[in-house]
Design a protein around this motif. Structure first.
Motif, PDB file in Angstrom:
ATOM      1  N   PRO A  91      12.102  -4.689  15.686  1.00 18.19           N
ATOM      2  CA  PRO A  91      11.831  -3.420  14.727  1.00 18.19           C
ATOM      3  C   PRO A  91      11.071  -3.763  13.554  1.00 18.19           C
ATOM      4  CG  PRO A  91      13.960  -3.981  15.471  1.00 18.19           C
ATOM      5  CD  PRO A  91      13.057  -5.088  15.930  1.00 18.19           C
ATOM      6  N   ARG A  92      10.268  -2.710  12.934  1.00 21.03           N
ATOM      7  CA  ARG A  92       9.297  -3.139  11.889  1.00 21.03           C
ATOM      8  C   ARG A  92      10.286  -3.276  10.393  1.00 21.03           C
ATOM      9  NH1 ARG A  92       5.568   1.707  12.199  1.00 21.03           N
ATOM     10  NH2 ARG A  92       7.818   2.694  12.761  1.00 21.03           N
ATOM     11  N   GLU A  93       9.785  -4.156   9.553  1.00 23.08           N
ATOM     12  CA  GLU A  93      10.227  -4.408   8.409  1.00 23.08           C
ATOM     13  C   GLU A  93       9.512  -3.852   7.270  1.00 23.08           C
ATOM     14  OE1 GLU A  93      12.946  -7.904   6.958  1.00 23.08           O
ATOM     15  OE2 GLU A  93      11.004  -8.256   5.995  1.00 23.08           O
ATOM     16  N   VAL A  94      10.017  -3.137   6.285  1.00 23.22           N
ATOM     17  CA  VAL A  94       9.380  -2.567   5.031  1.00 23.22           C
ATOM     18  C   VAL A  94       9.984  -3.377   3.981  1.00 23.22           C
ATOM     19  CG1 VAL A  94       8.685  -0.717   3.632  1.00 23.22           C
ATOM     20  CG2 VAL A  94       8.703  -0.458   6.041  1.00 23.22           C
ATOM     21  N   SER A  95       9.514  -3.849   2.961  1.00 27.42           N
ATOM     22  CA  SER A  95       9.975  -4.764   1.946  1.00 27.42           C
ATOM     23  C   SER A  95       9.172  -4.619   0.844  1.00 27.42           C
ATOM     24  CB  SER A  95      10.481  -6.111   2.490  1.00 27.42           C
ATOM     25  OG  SER A  95       9.136  -6.720   2.757  1.00 27.42           O
ATOM     26  N   GLY A  96       9.539  -5.017  -0.225  1.00 27.12           N
ATOM     27  CA  GLY A  96       8.618  -4.877  -1.360  1.00 27.12           C
ATOM     28  C   GLY A  96       9.613  -5.312  -2.676  1.00 27.12           C
ATOM     29  N   THR A  97       9.055  -5.108  -3.921  1.00 23.72           N
ATOM     30  CA  THR A  97       9.383  -5.150  -5.148  1.00 23.72           C
ATOM     31  C   THR A  97       9.253  -3.839  -6.067  1.00 23.72           C
ATOM     32  OG1 THR A  97       7.452  -6.086  -6.263  1.00 23.72           O
ATOM     33  CG2 THR A  97       9.212  -7.759  -5.283  1.00 23.72           C
ATOM     34  N   GLY A  98       9.999  -3.830  -7.073  1.00 23.33           N
ATOM     35  CA  GLY A  98       9.940  -2.602  -7.962  1.00 23.33           C
ATOM     36  C   GLY A  98      10.649  -2.939  -8.986  1.00 23.33           C
ATOM     37  N   GLU A  99      10.570  -1.774 -10.069  1.00 20.57           N
ATOM     38  CA  GLU A  99      11.295  -2.055 -11.524  1.00 20.57           C
ATOM     39  C   GLU A  99      11.448  -0.868 -11.992  1.00 20.57           C
ATOM     40  OE1 GLU A  99       8.126  -5.232 -13.778  1.00 20.57           O
ATOM     41  OE2 GLU A  99       7.336  -3.144 -13.328  1.00 20.57           O
ATOM     42  N   PHE A 100      12.725  -0.874 -12.803  1.00 20.87           N
ATOM     43  CA  PHE A 100      12.940   0.383 -13.355  1.00 20.87           C
ATOM     44  C   PHE A 100      13.198  -0.047 -14.778  1.00 20.87           C
ATOM     45  CE2 PHE A 100      16.167   0.969  -9.627  1.00 20.87           C
ATOM     46  CZ  PHE A 100      15.228   1.980  -8.945  1.00 20.87           C
ATOM     47  N   ILE A 101      12.343   0.778 -15.606  1.00 21.98           N
ATOM     48  CA  ILE A 101      12.084   0.518 -17.006  1.00 21.98           C
ATOM     49  C   ILE A 101      12.585   1.698 -17.791  1.00 21.98           C
ATOM     50  CG2 ILE A 101      10.070  -0.040 -18.753  1.00 21.98           C
ATOM     51  CD1 ILE A 101       8.535  -1.011 -16.160  1.00 21.98           C
ATOM     52  N   GLY A 102      13.085   1.257 -19.244  1.00 23.46           N
ATOM     53  CA  GLY A 102      13.227   2.388 -20.031  1.00 23.46           C
ATOM     54  C   GLY A 102      15.026   2.599 -19.958  1.00 23.46           C
ATOM     55  N   GLU A 103      15.253   3.491 -20.850  1.00 22.47           N
ATOM     56  CA  GLU A 103      16.381   3.999 -21.052  1.00 22.47           C
ATOM     57  C   GLU A 103      17.022   4.369 -19.554  1.00 22.47           C
ATOM     58  OE1 GLU A 103      19.316   7.169 -23.552  1.00 22.47           O
ATOM     59  OE2 GLU A 103      17.281   6.446 -24.276  1.00 22.47           O
ATOM     60  N   LYS A 142      14.231  -5.712 -12.405  1.00 24.16           N
ATOM     61  CA  LYS A 142      13.417  -5.789 -11.507  1.00 24.16           C
ATOM     62  C   LYS A 142      14.081  -6.219 -10.180  1.00 24.16           C
ATOM     63  CE  LYS A 142       9.381  -8.397 -10.376  1.00 24.16           C
ATOM     64  NZ  LYS A 142       8.473  -9.508 -10.718  1.00 24.16           N
ATOM     65  N   TYR A 143      13.732  -5.655  -8.940  1.00 24.54           N
ATOM     66  CA  TYR A 143      14.485  -6.028  -7.823  1.00 24.54           C
ATOM     67  C   TYR A 143      13.644  -6.030  -6.629  1.00 24.54           C
ATOM     68  CZ  TYR A 143      13.252  -0.891  -6.995  1.00 24.54           C
ATOM     69  OH  TYR A 143      12.637   0.158  -6.971  1.00 24.54           O
ATOM     70  N   THR A 144      14.186  -6.624  -5.553  1.00 28.58           N
ATOM     71  CA  THR A 144      13.448  -6.672  -4.176  1.00 28.58           C
ATOM     72  C   THR A 144      14.479  -5.913  -3.047  1.00 28.58           C
ATOM     73  OG1 THR A 144      14.489  -8.718  -3.380  1.00 28.58           O
ATOM     74  CG2 THR A 144      12.492  -8.924  -4.462  1.00 28.58           C
ATOM     75  N   PHE A 145      13.563  -5.249  -2.083  1.00 28.08           N
ATOM     76  CA  PHE A 145      14.474  -4.271  -1.305  1.00 28.08           C
ATOM     77  C   PHE A 145      13.702  -4.582   0.147  1.00 28.08           C
ATOM     78  CE2 PHE A 145      10.644  -2.040  -2.528  1.00 28.08           C
ATOM     79  CZ  PHE A 145      10.240  -1.530  -1.657  1.00 28.08           C
ATOM     80  N   ALA A 146      14.634  -4.334   1.113  1.00 22.66           N
ATOM     81  CA  ALA A 146      13.990  -4.403   2.617  1.00 22.66           C
ATOM     82  C   ALA A 146      14.802  -3.492   3.411  1.00 22.66           C
ATOM     83  CB  ALA A 146      14.109  -5.705   3.106  1.00 22.66           C
ATOM     84  N   PHE A 147      14.168  -2.758   4.210  1.00 19.35           N
ATOM     85  CA  PHE A 147      14.310  -1.626   5.142  1.00 19.35           C
ATOM     86  C   PHE A 147      14.218  -2.444   6.765  1.00 19.35           C
ATOM     87  CE2 PHE A 147      13.931   0.863   1.730  1.00 19.35           C
ATOM     88  CZ  PHE A 147      15.152   1.735   1.494  1.00 19.35           C
ATOM     89  N   ILE A 148      14.568  -2.141   7.549  1.00 21.55           N
ATOM     90  CA  ILE A 148      14.309  -2.633   8.858  1.00 21.55           C
ATOM     91  C   ILE A 148      14.546  -1.167   9.812  1.00 21.55           C
ATOM     92  CG2 ILE A 148      15.235  -3.586  11.089  1.00 21.55           C
ATOM     93  CD1 ILE A 148      14.354  -5.637   9.460  1.00 21.55           C
TER      94      ILE A 148
END
Length: 193
Positions: free
Chosen positions: A48-60, A108-114
């Motif tokens: 199965p393919r894996e989608v992963s990455g990093t993201g940020e939530f910024i502000g109030e 700041k976070y990392t995530f992954a989906f399979i």
């Protein structure tokens, strides 16, 4: 160019993650045959393919937004993943990890989906290497009326000889009155089987 937002189940990212990685990988098996230089790589199909990455939530409200994402992570089972770049697919949210100590205004976070592949029946084909069995006697079919003579070889006993000819040691003993003790036969001895 503006990308559509990333969506999973009923959650839509307010800001798309900053990095994405799509991982494609195959299941393989490596077979090494003893006493040879032969190695065989078998392609068992796609993982199965894996989608992963990093993201940020910024502000109030950044920390609260991360909490909403975490509640989707804890929702069991697969869901529809709408990715801004890759095709829509069913997926399971497998990883969500803050990258540093979250603050109320920055996470700041990392995530992954399979990729979720509905259950399929797997038929396993086994390749079997047949090794000769040196202890297995070769059966020699003979008719009931035919009398056959066997010369005893070193290491043989009546039961081994009987198996070779498809009979029993008792039958051989009956046909050979010279055998006084069925446990005592000698190399070179001629037997009617």
């Amino acid at each position: 160019m503006s990308l559509s937002p990333l969506k999973y189940k009923n959650y839509t990212w307010p800001v798309n993650p900053t990095t994405y990685t799509m991982r494609y990988e195959k299941n393989t098996a490596i077979h090494h045959y003893p006493y040879t230089n032969i190695n065989e790589i078998e392609d068992l199909g796609m993982k199965p393919r894996e989608v992963s990455g990093t993201g940020e939530f910024i502000g109030e409200g950044a920390y609260e937004e991360f909490g909403k994402l975490a509640s989707i992570f804890y929702d069991p089972g697969p869901g529809l993943l709408v990715h801004p770049i890759w095709q829509i697919q069913q997926a399971v949210f497998t990883r969500l990890e803050p990258e540093q100590e979250p603050t109320p205004n920055y996470v700041k976070y990392t995530f992954a989906f399979i990729e979720h592949i509905p259950e399929t029946k797997i038929v396993e084909v086994k390749k079997k290497m047949v090794m000769p069995d040196i202890h297995k006697p070769e059966l020699i079919p003979i008719s009931k009326q035919e009398k056959k003579e066997h010369v005893v070889k070193k290491g043989e006993c009546l039961s081994i000889i009987a198996k070779r000819y498809g009979t029993t040691w008792r039958e051989i003993a009956k046909k050979n009155p010279s055998i006084k003790n069925p446990n005592l036969i000698y190399p070179g001895q001629k037997l009617i089987v």
